[in-house]
Motif scaffolding. Sequence first.
Motif, PDB file in Angstrom:
ATOM      1  N   VAL A  96     -32.696   0.929  15.638  1.00 28.11           N
ATOM      2  CA  VAL A  96     -33.649   0.657  14.449  1.00 28.11           C
ATOM      3  C   VAL A  96     -33.721   1.836  13.583  1.00 28.11           C
ATOM      4  CG1 VAL A  96     -36.386   0.695  13.902  1.00 28.11           C
ATOM      5  CG2 VAL A  96     -35.105  -0.782  15.653  1.00 28.11           C
ATOM      6  N   LEU A  97     -33.708   3.270  13.833  1.00 23.74           N
ATOM      7  CA  LEU A  97     -33.719   4.490  13.141  1.00 23.74           C
ATOM      8  C   LEU A  97     -32.418   4.258  12.246  1.00 23.74           C
ATOM      9  CD1 LEU A  97     -34.917   7.344  15.434  1.00 23.74           C
ATOM     10  CD2 LEU A  97     -35.988   6.464  13.303  1.00 23.74           C
ATOM     11  N   ALA A  98     -31.223   4.015  12.578  1.00 26.66           N
ATOM     12  CA  ALA A  98     -30.085   4.038  12.134  1.00 26.66           C
ATOM     13  C   ALA A  98     -30.167   2.997  11.016  1.00 26.66           C
ATOM     14  CB  ALA A  98     -28.980   3.853  12.896  1.00 26.66           C
ATOM     15  N   LEU A  99     -30.701   1.730  11.287  1.00 26.21           N
ATOM     16  CA  LEU A  99     -30.761   0.481  10.218  1.00 26.21           C
ATOM     17  C   LEU A  99     -31.637   0.993   9.170  1.00 26.21           C
ATOM     18  CD1 LEU A  99     -31.079  -2.579  12.881  1.00 26.21           C
ATOM     19  CD2 LEU A  99     -29.471  -2.050  11.275  1.00 26.21           C
ATOM     20  N   LYS A 100     -32.651   1.435   9.392  1.00 27.96           N
ATOM     21  CA  LYS A 100     -33.602   2.073   8.433  1.00 27.96           C
ATOM     22  C   LYS A 100     -32.755   3.196   7.321  1.00 27.96           C
ATOM     23  CE  LYS A 100     -37.947   1.222  10.481  1.00 27.96           C
ATOM     24  NZ  LYS A 100     -39.249   1.665  11.042  1.00 27.96           N
ATOM     25  N   ASN A 101     -31.980   3.992   7.879  1.00 30.25           N
ATOM     26  CA  ASN A 101     -31.344   5.012   7.279  1.00 30.25           C
ATOM     27  C   ASN A 101     -30.477   4.114   6.512  1.00 30.25           C
ATOM     28  OD1 ASN A 101     -30.337   7.524   6.633  1.00 30.25           O
ATOM     29  ND2 ASN A 101     -28.560   7.060   8.014  1.00 30.25           N
ATOM     30  N   TYR A 102     -29.611   3.247   7.045  1.00 30.48           N
ATOM     31  CA  TYR A 102     -28.531   2.465   6.324  1.00 30.48           C
ATOM     32  C   TYR A 102     -29.103   1.616   5.061  1.00 30.48           C
ATOM     33  CZ  TYR A 102     -24.893   4.520   9.003  1.00 30.48           C
ATOM     34  OH  TYR A 102     -24.131   5.265   9.594  1.00 30.48           O
ATOM     35  N   SER A 103     -30.385   0.993   5.349  1.00 31.87           N
ATOM     36  CA  SER A 103     -31.169   0.349   4.389  1.00 31.87           C
ATOM     37  C   SER A 103     -31.348   1.009   3.223  1.00 31.87           C
ATOM     38  CB  SER A 103     -32.114  -0.497   5.073  1.00 31.87           C
ATOM     39  OG  SER A 103     -33.409   0.199   5.549  1.00 31.87           O
ATOM     40  N   ARG A 104     -31.723   2.198   3.647  1.00 32.22           N
ATOM     41  CA  ARG A 104     -32.170   3.181   2.442  1.00 32.22           C
ATOM     42  C   ARG A 104     -30.933   3.642   1.657  1.00 32.22           C
ATOM     43  NH1 ARG A 104     -33.965   9.235   3.039  1.00 32.22           N
ATOM     44  NH2 ARG A 104     -35.003   9.647   0.925  1.00 32.22           N
ATOM     45  N   ILE A 105     -29.808   3.944   2.198  1.00 35.93           N
ATOM     46  CA  ILE A 105     -28.482   4.271   1.481  1.00 35.93           C
ATOM     47  C   ILE A 105     -27.946   3.177   0.733  1.00 35.93           C
ATOM     48  CG2 ILE A 105     -26.166   4.935   2.090  1.00 35.93           C
ATOM     49  CD1 ILE A 105     -27.289   6.656   4.443  1.00 35.93           C
ATOM     50  N   PHE A 106     -28.178   1.916   1.358  1.00 30.99           N
ATOM     51  CA  PHE A 106     -27.383   0.908   0.550  1.00 30.99           C
ATOM     52  C   PHE A 106     -28.290  -0.042  -0.293  1.00 30.99           C
ATOM     53  CE2 PHE A 106     -24.271   1.997   3.984  1.00 30.99           C
ATOM     54  CZ  PHE A 106     -23.154   2.207   3.158  1.00 30.99           C
ATOM     55  N   GLY A 107     -29.649   0.303   0.010  1.00 30.46           N
ATOM     56  CA  GLY A 107     -30.512  -0.376  -0.786  1.00 30.46           C
ATOM     57  C   GLY A 107     -30.678  -0.287  -2.528  1.00 30.46           C
ATOM     58  N   ASP A 108     -31.695  -0.706  -3.028  1.00 30.69           N
ATOM     59  CA  ASP A 108     -31.585  -0.994  -4.556  1.00 30.69           C
ATOM     60  C   ASP A 108     -31.699   0.770  -4.922  1.00 30.69           C
ATOM     61  OD1 ASP A 108     -31.353  -3.411  -4.803  1.00 30.69           O
ATOM     62  OD2 ASP A 108     -33.513  -3.605  -4.688  1.00 30.69           O
ATOM     63  N   ASP A 109     -32.416   1.532  -4.221  1.00 33.78           N
ATOM     64  CA  ASP A 109     -32.479   2.963  -4.914  1.00 33.78           C
ATOM     65  C   ASP A 109     -31.787   3.791  -3.818  1.00 33.78           C
ATOM     66  OD1 ASP A 109     -34.467   2.382  -6.724  1.00 33.78           O
ATOM     67  OD2 ASP A 109     -36.197   2.334  -5.244  1.00 33.78           O
ATOM     68  N   GLY A 110     -30.689   3.387  -3.299  1.00 28.90           N
ATOM     69  CA  GLY A 110     -29.822   4.329  -2.460  1.00 28.90           C
ATOM     70  C   GLY A 110     -28.667   4.736  -3.323  1.00 28.90           C
ATOM     71  N   LEU A 111     -27.757   5.239  -2.544  1.00 26.32           N
ATOM     72  CA  LEU A 111     -26.527   5.942  -3.130  1.00 26.32           C
ATOM     73  C   LEU A 111     -25.629   5.053  -4.008  1.00 26.32           C
ATOM     74  CD1 LEU A 111     -24.794   8.380  -2.766  1.00 26.32           C
ATOM     75  CD2 LEU A 111     -23.592   7.293  -0.942  1.00 26.32           C
ATOM     76  N   PHE A 112     -25.647   3.586  -3.831  1.00 23.79           N
ATOM     77  CA  PHE A 112     -24.962   2.675  -4.647  1.00 23.79           C
ATOM     78  C   PHE A 112     -25.823   2.122  -5.848  1.00 23.79           C
ATOM     79  CE2 PHE A 112     -22.928   3.205  -0.686  1.00 23.79           C
ATOM     80  CZ  PHE A 112     -21.702   3.269  -0.793  1.00 23.79           C
ATOM     81  N   ARG A 113     -26.499   2.738  -6.068  1.00 26.94           N
ATOM     82  CA  ARG A 113     -27.381   2.143  -7.416  1.00 26.94           C
ATOM     83  C   ARG A 113     -26.515   2.419  -8.773  1.00 26.94           C
ATOM     84  NH1 ARG A 113     -32.190   6.334  -6.197  1.00 26.94           N
ATOM     85  NH2 ARG A 113     -31.161   8.120  -7.158  1.00 26.94           N
ATOM     86  N   GLU A 114     -27.116   1.574  -9.561  1.00 25.46           N
ATOM     87  CA  GLU A 114     -26.047   1.621 -10.778  1.00 25.46           C
ATOM     88  C   GLU A 114     -25.976   2.713 -11.675  1.00 25.46           C
ATOM     89  OE1 GLU A 114     -27.521  -2.142 -13.020  1.00 25.46           O
ATOM     90  OE2 GLU A 114     -27.489  -3.054 -11.248  1.00 25.46           O
ATOM     91  N   GLU A 115     -26.950   3.503 -11.674  1.00 24.08           N
ATOM     92  CA  GLU A 115     -26.664   4.709 -12.538  1.00 24.08           C
ATOM     93  C   GLU A 115     -25.648   5.710 -12.164  1.00 24.08           C
ATOM     94  OE1 GLU A 115     -30.759   5.686 -10.398  1.00 24.08           O
ATOM     95  OE2 GLU A 115     -29.764   3.919 -11.421  1.00 24.08           O
ATOM     96  N   TYR A 116     -25.253   5.701 -10.927  1.00 31.96           N
ATOM     97  CA  TYR A 116     -24.437   6.519 -10.134  1.00 31.96           C
ATOM     98  C   TYR A 116     -22.881   5.802 -10.200  1.00 31.96           C
ATOM     99  CZ  TYR A 116     -27.893   9.431  -8.981  1.00 31.96           C
ATOM    100  OH  TYR A 116     -29.389  10.245  -9.176  1.00 31.96           O
ATOM    101  N   THR A 117     -22.128   6.250 -11.242  1.00 37.83           N
ATOM    102  CA  THR A 117     -20.984   5.304 -11.597  1.00 37.83           C
ATOM    103  C   THR A 117     -19.816   5.402 -10.488  1.00 37.83           C
ATOM    104  OG1 THR A 117     -20.063   7.056 -12.755  1.00 37.83           O
ATOM    105  CG2 THR A 117     -21.171   5.360 -14.065  1.00 37.83           C
ATOM    106  N   LYS A 118     -19.753   6.536  -9.715  1.00 34.49           N
ATOM    107  CA  LYS A 118     -18.799   6.639  -8.780  1.00 34.49           C
ATOM    108  C   LYS A 118     -18.878   5.477  -7.789  1.00 34.49           C
ATOM    109  CE  LYS A 118     -16.663  10.490 -10.277  1.00 34.49           C
ATOM    110  NZ  LYS A 118     -15.653  11.095 -10.314  1.00 34.49           N
ATOM    111  N   CYS A 119     -20.289   5.089  -7.366  1.00 34.59           N
ATOM    112  CA  CYS A 119     -20.578   4.387  -6.037  1.00 34.59           C
ATOM    113  C   CYS A 119     -20.852   3.004  -6.650  1.00 34.59           C
ATOM    114  CB  CYS A 119     -21.530   4.949  -5.191  1.00 34.59           C
ATOM    115  SG  CYS A 119     -21.166   6.506  -4.722  1.00 34.59           S
TER     116      CYS A 119
END
Length: 190
Positions: A96-119
């Motif tokens: 559960v802790l890991a899933l919450k962490n990954y939902s944060r990283i891969f979510g709308d406000d995470g590392l892959f959000r649109e304003e970060y062109t590399k991801c």
Amino acid sequence: MGPFRCLATVAALLALVFECAHGAPAGARTKRHLDYSAGRSLATQLNDQARDLYRQVEIPDELVVVSDPPLMIRPEDKCDPDSLQSNAEPCLSKVVLALKNYSRIFGDDGLFREEYTKCSKWRASAADVFIITTQLLHALKEQVEAPEPLKLEKWMSEGFLCRDSVDRLYSFSILTARIFNFLSHQHNKA
């Protein structure tokens, strides 16, 4: 009151305090009644999405050491078959802790959000990962709250962090699929 009765009373009170300190009054802890088959299906979907991202995200030309220890499932988390058979809660709590962490990283406000062109070129796949992690959290009967946005420094938006996150997700998804496959099999066998 005799010394043995006094000692027994103190021991019982200590056991009660210990149980309450861990989140629930004595006797109130119950095992989760989960649909492990749904968890197995979702964990397999997560593994498929993670594998696709793993194949898509380029391996960077540079190596970087990330000093923060990642949220990982370790041997002491009791995710081995014997521990899962006797009590799956410690392992599922870490999942559960890991899933919450990954939902944060891969979510709308995470590392892959649109304003970060590399991801951001993998934004659609990251959104799929977010949906599946959220569904898995629901299957685990966990409340899903809007994750706090990641506050990224400029260096964190570089491609190596995209690849590092995908590598860790892929490893986690393999282990999670195995955990839910085992639990589903044990539950169906019973």
